[in-house]
Structure formats: C-alpha cells, structure tokens
Design an enzyme around this catalytic site. Structure first.
Site, PDB file in Angstrom:
ATOM      1  N   GLY A 177     -33.204 -51.050  33.273  1.00 33.39           N
ATOM      2  CA  GLY A 177     -33.411 -50.646  31.878  1.00 33.39           C
ATOM      3  C   GLY A 177     -33.029 -49.198  31.681  1.00 33.39           C
ATOM      4  CB  ALA A 178     -30.645 -47.110  33.608  1.00 37.01           C
ATOM      5  CB  ALA A 179     -29.036 -48.069  28.533  1.00 36.61           C
ATOM      6  N   GLY A 180     -32.432 -47.542  28.290  1.00 36.32           N
ATOM      7  CA  GLY A 180     -33.532 -47.491  27.332  1.00 36.32           C
ATOM      8  C   GLY A 180     -34.168 -46.119  27.255  1.00 36.32           C
ATOM      9  CB  ILE A 217     -39.049 -45.712  29.569  1.00 37.31           C
ATOM     10  CG1 ILE A 217     -40.072 -46.048  28.480  1.00 37.31           C
ATOM     11  CG2 ILE A 217     -39.773 -45.268  30.847  1.00 37.31           C
ATOM     12  CD1 ILE A 217     -40.971 -47.223  28.825  1.00 37.31           C
ATOM     13  CD  GLN A 236     -35.144 -56.604  37.503  1.00 34.91           C
ATOM     14  OE1 GLN A 236     -36.242 -56.077  37.651  1.00 34.91           O
ATOM     15  NE2 GLN A 236     -34.358 -56.330  36.480  1.00 34.91           N
ATOM     16  CG  ASN A 257     -46.015 -53.284  29.482  1.00 30.26           C
ATOM     17  OD1 ASN A 257     -46.638 -53.101  30.512  1.00 30.26           O
ATOM     18  ND2 ASN A 257     -45.883 -52.361  28.542  1.00 30.26           N
ATOM     19  NE  ARG A 277     -51.070 -43.882  26.736  1.00 28.75           N
ATOM     20  CZ  ARG A 277     -50.434 -45.031  26.530  1.00 28.75           C
ATOM     21  NH1 ARG A 277     -50.985 -46.169  26.935  1.00 28.75           N
ATOM     22  NH2 ARG A 277     -49.261 -45.053  25.917  1.00 28.75           N
ATOM     23  CG  HIS A 305     -50.306 -51.256  31.281  1.00 31.54           C
ATOM     24  ND1 HIS A 305     -50.822 -50.046  30.859  1.00 31.54           N
ATOM     25  CD2 HIS A 305     -49.158 -51.431  30.578  1.00 31.54           C
ATOM     26  CE1 HIS A 305     -50.011 -49.520  29.956  1.00 31.54           C
ATOM     27  NE2 HIS A 305     -49.003 -50.347  29.767  1.00 31.54           N
TER      28      HIS A 305
END
EC number: 1.1.1.37
Length: 331
Positions: free
Chosen positions: A14-17, A19, A115, A134, A165, A190
């Site tokens: 998800g490297a382009a997202g 996060i 994966q 998630n 948090r 989570h």
C-alpha cells in the site's frame, strides 16, 4: 576501517497510499531502524497504483537520504517480499459504504493469504511483519496461518497507535508530560472494543490506578475517546489517520528491533500463547517488552473485574472475526 552494517530490506505494501507516503520518508531517514542501518526499500502495490508508487520512489530518490541504498516498485508479492527483513503490510481493502463485515473479512482474507504465502516463500529467515491494514489483528492471523515456516510471533498487528492515543489523552487529563507517562496497555482488538488500561501506568509521580479512581472520566471520557479516536479524525479531516498511523508503525518496529525503554512497556497485537486467559493463537494486543529483538508479554499484572470484563469483550470480538475467516477457509 569499520565494517558497514548489513543493509535491511524493508517492504511496504500500500506504498502509494497516505499512510505509506507518511512512513516511507521517515524510514529512509533512519527513524525506524536507527541512524546506522542502511535501507533497501521495496514498494509493493496493486497494478493500478504502481504509477503513483513510482512517483513516490522518485521523491525518495530526490531526497538523497544517506541511508537509502535503493528503491524498487513491484506489483508481484513474490518479488516485493524477496529477502525482506521488515514487512509493513499497510495496504488492505477499506470498508466501503454498505459493505457487510463478512465481505470486508473475505476481501482482506484473500489479500493476506497471498501475502502470507509470499512471505513464507521468499522473505528473509528473520523477517518481522507488522500488519497495519484493517482489520489488522485478523489480517495478521490470516497472514501468519499462511506462512507456516515463519515463527508465528514474527507476525504482529498495530495497536501502538491506540497506545499512543491513550498516552496523549492521559497527558491532557493529568497535566503530565508525555515523556513522564509509562506502562499504559491496550488489550484486545484494534477496534472500538479495545480496552485502554491505565491501572498499571505511571503518570509522573502518580499511579495510573489513582487517576483511574475517577470512574466517570475513565468510562465516560478516556476509554471511549481512545477507542473511537479514528472515527473522530475521519469526521474532522474527512479522511482516516495517516501521519499518526505511520508514526505508530515506525515506533512499533523501532522498539521491536532496538528495544523498549528500561522500566516501560508498549502494546502489540501478537499471537496469544494463552497469557491472561486469551485463547491460544488469537492475535490480541498485550503489554509487551522487546528483549533481544523479540517481544515478550509482561507477566503477572493483576487484572480486576473492571478490566477483565473489558478484555473479555474485545477478545470475544476477535474470536468472532477468527471464526468468520476460518469459515471462509483462510485459516
């Protein structure tokens, strides 16, 4: 002449997202593995996002990080995880409007099965895996079950964001500095069922139990604020937590590799060995210390009825997710 440290191969899915984007530059700068470890980055994306990931790779090149040896972009998991030492599994199928929970678990079950198998086949022997996407706990469970040759404890899920948090809310309420707060714990999933526990915390020169005596604040403010913080950020920003999630992922791996501070612990979701009554194999959050590069659950904490009830509720949530993905054949 001193010998250069061995480079670490770091794969980010998800490297382009958002996060991934927030994490990659700090990883390349040494924030995750320390100032002496050279980095080889592998950006793994789905085919439609490869171009965006290539743009991020160009920016990483243009930053001229001294520790960054090279950047590769892949859409094939077997190439993206080849030789990886640290895998940040950020990419996942987000829940869309009207999507049933079962559909979400099924979509992500497919992703993390693929994966997990790729990590099993081609990752480095000492690979460490952090699932951020998630539902993170159950995605980690699926990935671990599809990587039978990798020790289960190498698969973890992110609850450090919830942990951070909780510290921030405790600092705000008590007036203590963040640096003076220790031994906070996130238990369970989570999700909104998580249980942020301050009964064993140290808050400056006060005990967390002393602060928790204000049950109206604890149950009416602190616990729901921490548990629902992600939703509050979406409401305010119009999009989900990105920079804080990236920061927490970096904190998680940093402490895993380099150790937790003396006298403190952190929160990590990892496969249970039965501690604190959590069913064996369930990926649940615990208080942990990193010792010699491995997580160890903090033992012997007294759990009162107030805490037990909340831990059990979050564990039941995890069992429900586990049973769902088991029924779908992912584990």
């Amino acid at each position: 002449m001193t010998q250069s440290p061995t480079p670490a191969v770091v794969t980010v899915t998800g490297a382009a997202g958002s996060i991934g984007y927030a994490a990659l530059f700090r990883i390349a700068a040494g924030a995750m593995l320390g100032p002496d470890t050279p980095i080889r980055l592998r950006l793994l994306e789905i085919p439609p996002a490869v171009s965006a990931a290539e743009g991020t790779a160009m920016e990483l090149d243009d930053s001229a990080f001294p520790l960054l040896l090279d950047v590769e972009v892949h859409d094939d998991p077997k190439r993206g995880f080849d030789g990886t030492d640290v895998a940040l599994l950020i990419g996942s199928r987000p829940r869309s409007k009207g999507m049933e929970r079962g559909d979400l678990l099924a979509a992500n079950g497919q992703i993390f099965t693929v994966q997990g198998r790729a990590i099993n086949q081609v990752a480095a022997d000492g690979v460490r895996v952090l699932v951020v996407g998630n539902p993170a706990n159950t995605n980690a469970l699926v990935a671990a079950n599809n990587a039978p040759d990798v020790p289960a404890e190498r698969f973890t899920a992110l609850t450090r964001l919830d942990h951070n948090r909780a510290i921030a809310q405790l600092a705000r309420h008590s007036g203590a500095a963040v640096r003076d707060i220790s031994r906070v714990t996130i238990w369970g999933n989570h999700s909104s069922t998580q249980y942020p526990d301050i009964f064993h915390a140290r808050v400056g020169d006060r005990s967390g139990a002393d602060i928790a005596a204000d049950r109206e604040w604890l149950t009416g403010d602190f616990i729901p604020t921490v548990a629902n913080r992600g939703s509050a950020i979406i409401e305010a920003r119009g999009t989900s937590s990105a920079a804080s999630a990236a920061n927490a992922a970096i904190d998680h791996v940093h402490d895993w590799v380099l150790g937790t501070p003396e006298g403190d612990w952190t929160s990590v979701a990892l496969p249970s060995t039965g501690a604190y009554g959590v069913p064996e194999g369930l990926v649940s959050s615990f208080p942990v210390r990193s010792v010699d590069g491995a997580w160890q659950v903090v033992e012997g904490l007294e759990i009162d009825d107030f805490s037990r009830k909340r831990i059990d509720a979050s564990v039941a949530d995890l069992e429900s997710e586990r049973d769902a993905v088991r029924g779908m054949g992912f584990i």
